[in-house]
Each structure stands twice: as C-alpha cells, then as structure tokens.
Enzyme design. Structure first.
Site, PDB file in Angstrom:
ATOM      1  N   ASP A   9       0.784  -1.254   0.000  1.00 22.51           N
ATOM      2  CA  ASP A   9       0.000   0.000   0.000  1.00 22.51           C
ATOM      3  C   ASP A   9       0.815   1.303   0.000  1.00 22.51           C
ATOM      4  OD1 ASP A   9      -1.987  -1.914   0.239  1.00 22.51           O
ATOM      5  OD2 ASP A   9      -2.834  -1.156   2.107  1.00 22.51           O
ATOM      6  N   LYS A 107      -7.108  -4.944  -3.027  1.00 24.97           N
ATOM      7  CA  LYS A 107      -7.870  -5.478  -1.895  1.00 24.97           C
ATOM      8  C   LYS A 107      -8.802  -4.404  -1.367  1.00 24.97           C
ATOM      9  CE  LYS A 107      -4.134  -4.202   1.194  1.00 24.97           C
ATOM     10  NZ  LYS A 107      -4.858  -3.209   1.993  1.00 24.97           N
ATOM     11  N   CYS A 152      -1.975  -2.772   7.676  1.00 23.99           N
ATOM     12  CA  CYS A 152      -1.889  -3.702   6.544  1.00 23.99           C
ATOM     13  C   CYS A 152      -0.614  -4.547   6.551  1.00 23.99           C
ATOM     14  CB  CYS A 152      -2.079  -2.957   5.237  1.00 23.99           C
ATOM     15  SG  CYS A 152      -3.794  -2.374   5.074  1.00 23.99           S
TER      16      CYS A 152
HETATM   17  C1  VGL Z   1      -4.643   0.642   5.736  1.00 22.50           C
HETATM   18  C2  VGL Z   1      -6.226   1.523   7.128  1.00 22.50           C
HETATM   19  C3  VGL Z   1      -7.195   1.382   6.155  1.00 22.50           C
HETATM   20  C4  VGL Z   1      -3.214   0.260   5.531  1.00 22.50           C
HETATM   21  C5  VGL Z   1      -5.604   0.487   4.746  1.00 22.50           C
HETATM   22  O1  VGL Z   1      -2.755   0.185   4.370  1.00 22.50           O
HETATM   23  O2  VGL Z   1      -2.520   0.022   6.550  1.00 22.50           O
HETATM   24  N1  VGL Z   1      -4.979   1.153   6.913  1.00 22.50           N
HETATM   25  N2  VGL Z   1      -6.874   0.857   4.966  1.00 22.50           N
END
Ligand code: VGL
Ligand code: ZN
Length: 198
Positions: A9, A107, A152
């Site tokens: 991410d 995702k 994540c």
């Molecule tokens: C994430 C919160 C919501 C992350 C993704 O990538 O850690 N955190 N969505």
C-alpha cells in the site's frame, strides 16, 4: 526466485498530504526501490475501495474517523475516505518503481468487508488469491515493507506466517499510523505469530 518482496500500500493517500497520511510514509520509497533488486518476485498491494465503503466513517451516521464499530466479522476502526478506486489518492506514490512489479494485487473491494491483509479480507476467510500466486511460483519466503506497519503490514505478515511462509518485516522500510499503542501491539502480535523483524 523463492523469495518475494511484498510492498504494501505505498499509495498517495497513505503519504503526507493524503487522506489517511502515515507520518513519513513517503520517505520509504527510495529504500523500497533499491531493495527490489534483491528479489526474484515483487508483489505490490493496492488498497482499492469502492466509494461508500463500510470502513469509511462517512458511511456511518454520527461516526467520526478513528471511532470503532462492531462489524459482523469483529471490531473495525472507521477511517477517513481513502484509496477510492480510480482516484489520485489510490494511485501508487509517483516515485515507486512499479514497472518492476510481477503482480499488483488489489484489496478492499468488497463494500461490506475491510481488507488489511494482502491474503484475506478482515473476515479472515475470503482469500485474495495471493497465496496461490506465490505457491504456484515456488515462493517460500517473504519480506514485507510498506504502509502501514500496524495495520496492513501487520495483518499481512501474520497471515503469511500462519500460511507457512517464512516471513520478515523490514522495519526501516515501513511506517506506522500508531493509534493508541497499535504499533507496539502489532510488533508483539507479529513476533508471537513467528514473524521476524529485520
Ligand atoms: C490501511 C487503514 C485502512 C493500511 C488500509 O494500508 O494500513 N490502513 N486501509
Ligand atoms: Zn483501506
């Protein structure tokens, strides 16, 4: 070829100026690019929510970002709207060397379930397909880097260890959100699951 780098991410919304900015989230990009040359397989994950996703505080009347709610699959932190499919915030950081990726896995598309892990949605049951991809290519060891360490990266690392992969998390190439001690709790949980911190 048996070792993969999993880059979690590294998207604009998780970098300074983004909707769910992780402090110093952009600072890990050069180091991640450099690390790519050490691996035969490189996987990027991309948080990719439909607008109105159930993990957004804006989808729940009377709720604010970082409130907690109870979902059918357990407690869920509510987030600012982030990583909406096709938005600039959902794009990878412009300096991330995405041309090196063998696979980009998205995702969080199911409107009713959040998905922190690269392997399973937060119901702990619905697979993303990443396990099959790695196994069929003979990958047995993973190094995880990216954002955010305590969400994540943490959930992905624990799932990977539970699935039987050898898992390392490279701390200097991760950055955390750290809500109420969530970073310390995440390292504890990862360690208990057999994840190595490097
Ligand atoms: C994430 C919160 C919501 C992350 C993704 O990538 O850690 N955190 N969505
Ligand atoms: Zn998300």
């Amino acid at each position: 070829m048996s070792e993969a780098l999993i880059v979690i991410d590294v998207q604009n919304d998780f970098c300074p100026g983004g909707a769910l900015a992780v402090p110093e989230g952009d600072q890990i990009v050069p180091g991640i690019n450099a690390r790519m040359q050490d691996f035969g397989t490189i996987v990027l994950t991309q948080d990719w929510h439909p607008s109105g996703h159930s993990s957004f505080a804006s989808s729940h009347s009377g709720k604010a970002p970082y409130d907690m709610i109870e979902m059918p699959y357990g407690p869920q932190v509510l987030w600012p709207d982030h990583c909406v499919q096709g938005s600039a915030g959902a794009a990878f950081h412009k300096d991330l060397d995405i041309d090196r990726a063998d696979l980009i896995i998205r995702k969080g598309m199911n409107p009713a379930i959040d998905s922190y892990s690269a392997f399973f949605e937060n119901d702990q049951n619905t697979p993303t397909g990443l396990e099959g991809y790695l196994r069929t290519r003979g990958v047995t060891a993973l190094t995880l880097v990216g954002l955010a360490t305590d969400f994540c990266v943490n959930f992905s690392a624990q799932d990977a260890a539970r699935l039987g992969f050898k898992v390392r998390v490279q701390a200097d190439l991760c950055r955390a959100i750290d809500l109420d001690g969530s970073l310390a709790a995440a390292w504890q949980a990862m360690q208990s699951a057999g994840v190595a911190k490097i």
